[in-house]
Design a protein around this motif. Structure first.
Motif, mmCIF file in Angstrom:
data_model
loop_
_atom_site.group_PDB
_atom_site.id
_atom_site.type_symbol
_atom_site.label_atom_id
_atom_site.label_comp_id
_atom_site.label_asym_id
_atom_site.label_seq_id
_atom_site.Cartn_x
_atom_site.Cartn_y
_atom_site.Cartn_z
ATOM 1 N N PHE A 150 0.772 -1.317 -0.020
ATOM 2 C CA PHE A 150 -0.092 -0.075 0.082
ATOM 3 C C PHE A 150 0.820 1.313 0.098
ATOM 4 C CE2 PHE A 150 -2.491 -3.407 1.911
ATOM 5 C CZ PHE A 150 -3.765 -3.329 1.396
ATOM 6 N N GLU A 151 0.752 1.988 -1.135
ATOM 7 C CA GLU A 151 1.384 3.367 -1.097
ATOM 8 C C GLU A 151 0.671 4.232 -0.110
ATOM 9 O OE1 GLU A 151 1.882 6.933 -4.236
ATOM 10 O OE2 GLU A 151 2.957 4.874 -4.776
ATOM 11 N N ALA A 152 1.296 4.985 0.800
ATOM 12 C CA ALA A 152 0.682 6.152 1.734
ATOM 13 C C ALA A 152 1.506 7.045 2.173
ATOM 14 C CB ALA A 152 0.215 5.349 3.012
ATOM 15 N N GLU A 153 1.356 8.138 3.209
ATOM 16 C CA GLU A 153 2.191 8.955 3.299
ATOM 17 C C GLU A 153 1.932 9.127 4.932
ATOM 18 O OE1 GLU A 153 1.537 13.712 3.473
ATOM 19 O OE2 GLU A 153 2.031 13.035 1.281
ATOM 20 N N TYR A 154 3.281 9.163 5.483
ATOM 21 C CA TYR A 154 3.385 9.220 6.896
ATOM 22 C C TYR A 154 4.335 10.261 7.286
ATOM 23 C CZ TYR A 154 4.362 7.935 11.837
ATOM 24 O OH TYR A 154 4.597 7.978 13.121
ATOM 25 N N MET A 155 4.068 11.385 8.122
ATOM 26 C CA MET A 155 4.974 12.415 8.483
ATOM 27 C C MET A 155 5.303 13.166 7.333
ATOM 28 S SD MET A 155 4.880 12.706 11.865
ATOM 29 C CE MET A 155 4.376 11.454 13.137
ATOM 30 N N GLY A 156 4.657 13.323 6.279
ATOM 31 C CA GLY A 156 5.237 13.974 4.968
ATOM 32 C C GLY A 156 5.976 13.099 4.071
ATOM 33 N N LEU A 157 6.244 11.747 4.263
ATOM 34 C CA LEU A 157 7.071 11.168 3.661
ATOM 35 C C LEU A 157 6.149 10.168 2.758
ATOM 36 C CD1 LEU A 157 10.144 10.454 5.882
ATOM 37 C CD2 LEU A 157 10.076 11.912 3.654
ATOM 38 N N LYS A 158 6.611 9.811 1.427
ATOM 39 C CA LYS A 158 5.817 8.587 0.636
ATOM 40 C C LYS A 158 6.366 7.406 1.401
ATOM 41 C CE LYS A 158 4.771 8.847 -3.673
ATOM 42 N NZ LYS A 158 4.896 8.797 -5.172
ATOM 43 N N VAL A 159 5.490 6.299 1.397
ATOM 44 C CA VAL A 159 6.116 5.277 2.266
ATOM 45 C C VAL A 159 5.405 4.189 1.711
ATOM 46 C CG1 VAL A 159 6.860 6.188 4.317
ATOM 47 C CG2 VAL A 159 4.563 5.333 4.231
ATOM 48 N N TYR A 160 5.793 2.899 1.791
ATOM 49 C CA TYR A 160 5.033 1.775 1.159
ATOM 50 C C TYR A 160 4.852 0.606 2.329
ATOM 51 C CZ TYR A 160 6.640 3.906 -2.844
ATOM 52 O OH TYR A 160 6.990 4.944 -3.830
#
Length: 375
Positions: A150-160
């Protein structure tokens, strides 16, 4: 435990890495991340930090929001640059040439006064519990996405994000957060998701992580009904882990027996039949006894387990002193039990849960239990 140690414990590699000495590589990698994480007064780390800090300067605001995530991201940046010839590969190369005892230096960092001050602002783990509406349906949904990302955003960073079942367990899942799609890659285990027949438990270090993981979980299985939100004080991690394991074992055993229309006494009477159906039954029984001994040695909250046994209706009940070997009526009920154990995953895991449940129900009720497993 300092933030660096927590981050290291939860790190994971996805993909193959080609290095001569894996342990030395990771010692150097952690030293590089620690060098970047803050200003130093000790040389050569002071000079190295000043030389490379601009490569990660824009990330410093993460430190106050989720400092373990921040350290993990620094480690990822060095890791990624090393395998893709980025600028921070130079930092790792320079650290690898240092003639110092890196393990001793890392240990000193953990004992540093500056690290101790962070304990004052330490946030304790957050536990959210949700209602389990349909156990088998929920587990099917979780198991179906173990190869998805799942592609998402955490603390302003794109994460997987991936969510993987924990090997050798029922209903236990590890969320992993990666910072790139390219392999090899370094990621971090993001808490824990535990599903049992009566509750879904999500354990995270920060409330921000709870909201982040919950959003992904609800993409998988729909809206969950929140039951409780608790900030935990975990003084003994092994004791906490063992208590959580036993609670799940009790609940899975209770649900399986109830669904199979079997009482605890009935299944005890069928123990010889059940155990003899296992490959190498004596070895299996020994493994369960070893599990019990390990739990007792490491610690378990028996008061909590007693309350759980009371809640499940197994406290203050009459139990057989030994299996009734002449009991052969109703063996067809065991078919439903075996079918359920297959649907839940590995049948031997559920059988382990059942035996450890019997042991603790007997102990809490003041019964001896070892004679139950003589075959």
């Amino acid at each position: 435990m300092c933030n660096m140690a927590v981050a290291i414990f939860n790190m994971v590699i996805d993909g193959e890495i080609d290095v001569k000495n894996v342990q030395k590589f990771f010692d150097n990698l952690m030293m590089a991340a620690e060098t970047l994480s803050k200003t130093h007064t000790v040389e050569p780390l002071k000079s190295l930090h000043e030389k490379y800090r601009d490569e990660v300067k824009e990330l410093e605001e993460l430190k106050d929001k989720d400092n373990i995530f921040y350290f993990s991201y620094l480690a990822h940046k060095v890791f990624d640059d090393y395998f893709n010839n980025g600028k921070l590969k130079g930092l790792l190369d320079e650290i690898s040439k240092l003639k110092i005892n890196k393990k001793e230096l890392l240990k000193k960092f953990e004992e540093n006064v500056g690290e101790v001050k962070e304990v004052e602002n330490l946030k304790f783990p957050v536990l959210w519990t949700f209602k389990t509406n349909n156990l088998l349906s929920l587990m099917k949904k979780f198991n179906s996405i173990q190869d998805r990302e799942f592609e998402a955003e955490y603390m302003g960073l794109k994460v997987y994000v991936t969510i993987k079942p924990y090997e050798g367990e029922i209903g236990l899942y590890d969320p992993y957060v990666f910072f790139t799609k390219n392999r090899p890659r370094l990621g971090i285990r993001f808490g824990e998701i535990a599903i049992d027949p009566y509750e879904v438990r999500m354990l995270q270090l920060y409330e921000s992580r709870e909201h982040f993981i919950l959003a992904i979980v609800e993409k998988i299985c729909g809206k969950l009904t929140l039951k409780t939100q608790t900030v935990l004080t975990i003084t003994d991690p092994l004791k906490f882990k063992n208590t959580a394991y036993l609670t799940r074992a009790l609940r899975y055993s209770h649900w399986t027996l109830r669904t199979s229309k079997l009482s605890l006494s009935e299944v005890i009477n069928y123990l010889p039949f059940i155990l003899n159906s296992v490959n190498k039954p004596k070895q299996f029984i020994k493994s369960v006894m070893d599990l019990h001994d390990r739990i007792e040695d490491e610690g378990v909250d028996l008061d909590y387990i007693k309350k759980e046994i009371e809640t499940l209706g197994w406290y203050g009940i009459k139990l057989p002193d030994k299996p009734n070997r002449s009991e052969d009526r109703g063996l067809n009920k065991l078919k439903e039990l075996y079918d359920l154990s297959t649907k839940l995953g590995d049948p031997i895991v559920l059988l382990t849960h059942l035996l450890i449940t019997i042991i603790y129900v007997y102990k809490v009720n003041g019964y001896k239990y070892k004679q139950l497993f003589v075959i």
